[in-house]
Design a protein around this motif. Structure first.
Motif, PDB file in Angstrom:
ATOM      1  N   GLN A 261     -11.686  -9.991 -13.921  1.00 30.35           N
ATOM      2  CA  GLN A 261     -10.797 -10.407 -14.995  1.00 30.35           C
ATOM      3  C   GLN A 261      -9.481 -10.950 -14.443  1.00 30.35           C
ATOM      4  O   GLN A 261      -8.949 -11.952 -14.936  1.00 30.35           O
ATOM      5  N   LEU A 262      -8.936 -10.297 -13.422  1.00 35.45           N
ATOM      6  CA  LEU A 262      -7.701 -10.788 -12.816  1.00 35.45           C
ATOM      7  C   LEU A 262      -7.916 -12.159 -12.169  1.00 35.45           C
ATOM      8  O   LEU A 262      -7.059 -13.045 -12.263  1.00 35.45           O
ATOM      9  N   LEU A 263      -9.052 -12.326 -11.521  1.00 33.97           N
ATOM     10  CA  LEU A 263      -9.395 -13.610 -10.928  1.00 33.97           C
ATOM     11  C   LEU A 263      -9.462 -14.696 -11.992  1.00 33.97           C
ATOM     12  O   LEU A 263      -8.914 -15.797 -11.818  1.00 33.97           O
ATOM     13  N   CYS A 264     -10.114 -14.397 -13.099  1.00 30.23           N
ATOM     14  CA  CYS A 264     -10.279 -15.390 -14.168  1.00 30.23           C
ATOM     15  C   CYS A 264      -8.939 -15.799 -14.770  1.00 30.23           C
ATOM     16  O   CYS A 264      -8.685 -16.990 -14.994  1.00 30.23           O
ATOM     17  N   LEU A 265      -8.082 -14.836 -15.048  1.00 36.12           N
ATOM     18  CA  LEU A 265      -6.791 -15.155 -15.649  1.00 36.12           C
ATOM     19  C   LEU A 265      -5.911 -15.952 -14.697  1.00 36.12           C
ATOM     20  O   LEU A 265      -5.098 -16.778 -15.122  1.00 36.12           O
ATOM     21  N   THR A 266      -6.063 -15.717 -13.393  1.00 37.15           N
ATOM     22  CA  THR A 266      -5.289 -16.459 -12.407  1.00 37.15           C
ATOM     23  C   THR A 266      -5.792 -17.883 -12.272  1.00 37.15           C
ATOM     24  O   THR A 266      -5.004 -18.826 -12.114  1.00 37.15           O
ATOM     25  N   ALA A 267      -7.107 -18.071 -12.333  1.00 31.06           N
ATOM     26  CA  ALA A 267      -7.703 -19.360 -11.980  1.00 31.06           C
ATOM     27  C   ALA A 267      -8.058 -20.237 -13.172  1.00 31.06           C
ATOM     28  O   ALA A 267      -8.308 -21.426 -12.997  1.00 31.06           O
ATOM     29  N   MET A 268      -8.068 -19.707 -14.375  1.00 29.31           N
ATOM     30  CA  MET A 268      -8.621 -20.459 -15.510  1.00 29.31           C
ATOM     31  C   MET A 268      -7.746 -21.648 -15.897  1.00 29.31           C
ATOM     32  O   MET A 268      -6.555 -21.717 -15.589  1.00 29.31           O
ATOM     33  N   GLU A 269      -8.361 -22.608 -16.600  1.00 27.52           N
ATOM     34  CA  GLU A 269      -7.655 -23.747 -17.163  1.00 27.52           C
ATOM     35  C   GLU A 269      -6.891 -23.308 -18.412  1.00 27.52           C
ATOM     36  O   GLU A 269      -7.239 -22.298 -19.032  1.00 27.52           O
ATOM     37  N   PRO A 270      -5.867 -24.062 -18.808  1.00 22.69           N
ATOM     38  CA  PRO A 270      -5.169 -23.716 -20.053  1.00 22.69           C
ATOM     39  C   PRO A 270      -6.111 -23.816 -21.249  1.00 22.69           C
ATOM     40  O   PRO A 270      -6.764 -24.847 -21.432  1.00 22.69           O
ATOM     41  N   PRO A 271      -6.225 -22.769 -22.062  1.00 20.22           N
ATOM     42  CA  PRO A 271      -7.019 -22.872 -23.285  1.00 20.22           C
ATOM     43  C   PRO A 271      -6.294 -23.770 -24.289  1.00 20.22           C
ATOM     44  O   PRO A 271      -5.078 -23.967 -24.193  1.00 20.22           O
ATOM     45  N   TYR A 272      -7.050 -24.310 -25.242  1.00 21.62           N
ATOM     46  CA  TYR A 272      -6.416 -25.208 -26.215  1.00 21.62           C
ATOM     47  C   TYR A 272      -5.458 -24.453 -27.123  1.00 21.62           C
ATOM     48  O   TYR A 272      -4.534 -25.032 -27.697  1.00 21.62           O
ATOM     49  N   HIS A 273      -5.641 -23.118 -27.216  1.00 23.16           N
ATOM     50  CA  HIS A 273      -4.792 -22.296 -28.069  1.00 23.16           C
ATOM     51  C   HIS A 273      -4.941 -20.856 -27.598  1.00 23.16           C
ATOM     52  O   HIS A 273      -5.947 -20.500 -26.985  1.00 23.16           O
ATOM     53  N   PHE A 274      -3.930 -20.027 -27.865  1.00 20.97           N
ATOM     54  CA  PHE A 274      -4.048 -18.605 -27.516  1.00 20.97           C
ATOM     55  C   PHE A 274      -4.903 -17.919 -28.576  1.00 20.97           C
ATOM     56  O   PHE A 274      -4.431 -17.223 -29.465  1.00 20.97           O
ATOM     57  N   ASP A 275      -6.175 -18.155 -28.455  1.00 19.21           N
ATOM     58  CA  ASP A 275      -7.183 -17.722 -29.417  1.00 19.21           C
ATOM     59  C   ASP A 275      -8.260 -16.971 -28.641  1.00 19.21           C
ATOM     60  O   ASP A 275      -8.582 -17.335 -27.501  1.00 19.21           O
TER      61      ASP A 275
END
Length: 502
Positions: A261-275
């Motif tokens: 989960q920490l890896l994903c939050l660090t590496a992910m692309e910006p979501p279109y909305h905080f949804d």
């Protein structure tokens, strides 16, 4: 005074500019805690609920129902929870009057998860027209039985929600079976797979730092980031939970869930909305972009006996155990943003200090104009998850004083306790935040079923390779930074682990 309303909290800047929070109550609810006499319930869930109660987040009629196999009445259960709150809720737990007021919200029902005892009585306690939430603080083997009985006794309605604790399966096959079992009685949007790391203030601020500031996001890619380190280190061993741990090991216990989960939050692309689904869609893309690991990208270790306690094999009472208490990985992400930038993950027991952090190490400037031989410490953004939540950014400045241009590295610190006008006891615990999110119906900080399965699909070949190998984990001294092989994992790339310190 400035007021900004964000979801369930109103952020207020007082006359001194310090940020404080005004808590907004959630809607009325009935919360059932299965496994309410267990260790997690005593240490985290009920003390956390009490702190939310005294913070003013409970509506007037909210009730909490403890459910477990233990035969006792409500009075005895309240006595046990009184002791738990006094011991684990911090300073707020010393307010006897508030504790008694909270205990009046508690009821206890003895239930048999695999039988018929107690279910009709539990149903009688459930009120109509309020949120119904069911926390499965029990062994995963009981998830299906409890879900089936909630449906059988008419408590699995369209507005009910269930919270399930890890481990969510022990491999891809079991995770799929568990998802299918729960799906027979609840929709995906009713299932909250909890990972308490996602409830930490700093983890959520990682998204805020990235996506609410223009400063970092343009640099958050392989062009400017040299590498990323994610460390979760513990000083304790596995004594007391050796039987469970020896069947799981560090990769099942920590990597497949918390560190993923920490890896994903660090590496992910910006979501279109905080949804919820937008955020989880981007996390899923990261997991699916992970490259398979080569044998040289993995280091396993087992702690030895030391002055402070026995070694791993003594703790688990299994002298031939090949289960790892430490693991370090070099992870690569095959996408445009991160191609060529390694992510180094490590976690272990009986290490030098208790700490969890994410370290973003930026690349050196392409050319140095100073007489420093072209060598200077890299800029780093250090995101501390525990024990002292906060962030600091290291930068190069001129050393004060005459005598020429001498550079020195200094940190720009932001301790949440200082910057937000809070102290360690005032900041909500991760469980407090996540349980309130369940009542609100907000799944942003919870794992989705396909996300869990994708994580297992990547992890399973690693575990399978270990099981087929004859190589034992590398021994390491208790109180150290882990096995020497983990140091070489970075040394061969001409990099160094950040020192493990509180």
């Amino acid at each position: 005074m400035m007021l900004t309303l964000t979801g369930a909290k109103a952020q207020i800047a007082n006359e001194e500019g310090t940020m404080v929070s005004r808590v907004i109550p959630v809607e009325d609810f009935d919360l059932v805690i299965f496994g309410s006499t267990g260790d997690l319930a005593r240490r985290k869930i009920f003390p956390g609920l009490y702190r939310r109660f005294i913070a003013g987040q409970f509506p007037q009629g909210a009730q909490i129902i403890g459910a477990a196999r233990t035969q006792q009445d409500t009075a005895a259960f309240r006595d046990e929870m009184r002791k738990a709150i006094v011991e684990f809720a911090g300073n707020p737990g010393k307010d006897a009057a508030k504790v008694e007021e909270f205990l009046q919200r508690l009821t206890y029902v003895s239930v048999d998860a695999r039988g018929t005892t107690g279910w009709e009585e539990l149903h009688e306690h459930m009120r109509e027209g309020v949120v119904h939430a069911f926390y499965f603080s029990v062994a995963p083997a009981l998830f299906g039985d409890i879900a089936q009985r909630l449906s059988q006794y008419g408590m699995a309605d369209d507005d009910s929600r269930i919270v399930v604790e890890k481990p969510f399966g022990r491999d891809l096959v079991s995770a799929r079976e568990l998802n299918a079992t729960l799906a027979r009685h609840f929709r995906e949007d009713q299932i909250y797979r909890i990972d308490h790391y996602l409830g930490k203030e700093t983890v959520q601020n990682l998204m805020a730092v990235r996506f609410a500031n223009i400063l970092f996001e343009p640099l958050w890619n392989a062009q400017y980031v040299d590498h990323v380190q994610i460390t979760v280190a513990e000083t304790v061993g596995v004594a007391g939970r050796g039987e469970y741990y020896d069947q799981s090991g560090a990769i099942r216990d920590m990597v497949q869930n918390h560190m993923m989960q920490l890896l994903c939050l660090t590496a992910m692309e910006p979501p279109y909305h905080f949804d919820p689904n937008a955020v989880r869609d981007e996390k899923l893309k990261v997991i699916r972009a992970l490259e398979p690991l080569e044998p040289d990208d993995i280091v396993r270790g087992q702690y030895l006996a030391g002055p402070d306690g026995p070694g791993y094999v003594e703790d688990v009472e299994h002298p031939d155990s090949r289960t790892e208490s430490f693991v370090a990985l070099k992870v690569r992400i095959s996408n445009w943003r991160w191609q060529g930038t390694p992510f180094y993950l490590r976690t272990g027991k009986r290490l030098r200090a208790r700490t969890s952090e994410i370290v973003i190490t930026f690349k050196d400037p392409p050319h140095s104009i100073f007489d420093d031989d072209g060598v200077s410490p890299a800029n780093q953004l250090v995101i501390k998850l525990q024990p002292n939540e906060g962030m600091h950014l290291t930068m190069m400045i001129k050393e004060p004083g005459p005598g020429g241009m001498r550079l020195v590295q200094v940190p720009l610190d932001m301790s949440f306790a200082d910057a937000l006008g809070a102290n360690g006891t005032d900041m909500p615990d991760a469980y407090e935040r996540l349980i309130m999110d369940v009542i609100r119906g907000n799944q942003t900080l919870f794992m989705r079923g396909d996300e869990v399965e994708a994580a297992w699909a990547w992890t399973d070949p690693i575990i399978s390779g270990w099981e087929q190998s004859t190589r034992s984990p590398e021994p390491y001294d208790a109180g150290s930074s882990g096995p020497e092989e983990a140091l070489r994992l970075l040394h061969r790339d001409d990099r160094r682990w950040r020192e493990i310190r509180p």
